[in-house]
Design a protein around this motif. Sequence first.
Motif: not given
Length: 262
Positions: A145-148, A151-153, A210-212
């Motif tokens: 989640x941190x990577x998403x 990386x501004x995915x 993960x959304x939280x």
Amino acid sequence: MESRNPIFSQRGAAGGQPAWGGPTPSVQQLNEMYTAPSYAPPAERAMTIDDVVVRGFMTLGTLVLSAAVAWYLGLGWSVAAPAMIVGLILGLIVSFRQSTNPALILGYALCYGVAIGVLSRTYDYVFHGIVLQAVLGTMLAFGGTLAVYTLKIFRPTPKFTKFVIGAAMAAVGLMLVNWIAGFFVTGGLGLRADNPIGWIFSIAMILLGCFFLLLDFDEIESGVRAGAPARYSWLMAFGLTLSLVWLYLEILRFISYFTDND
């Protein structure tokens, strides 16, 4: 010889005493000067990412340490249940009051850590090795989640925030209905049972966790950018801890569906 000091360039009318240069202050100006504080304390330091990281380690460290102690001492639900209730109350106080009090936040972590330690020990007794798998799964979910986010995915929008909050309220409502239905029908609605409905619901709850986390990351970045006071790093750490606890418990339950008990 005439003085060339500009301060004394003008003579007073009475007695030839020197007068200060510039206009004479008015009564209102003199009053403001008199009532003005003699010392203004410096403004509070703005929050940084490092502040959130340090407070996050302190909060999670308290939770993990108390869980380890509860596991090691073999505490039962007679201790874990009251601790969970106290932790829930503290968590609600922090959430609704948006409190930055470290005592309340660390108290929540301590109480919930005891409850999680007892619950984890119970699960590990039935499903040997499941706790380590759940911890690793939680770490992977956090890292992914941190990577998403980094990386501004994907970045949360106001519409997405409303969706996540609404989904969380609906999930809590469904779990409450499922619990009440369990008094009349075995397994209730099947949301927490080892069946396809239970699997789908657990996956949805993991995704919600993960959304939280995405909302937590966005709130931290927004707070740092806005120059929020440093004390708010405690509130950010509390939010991260809540999301990670949610994730861990849901992953623990989901893995148990596919693990043979001993």
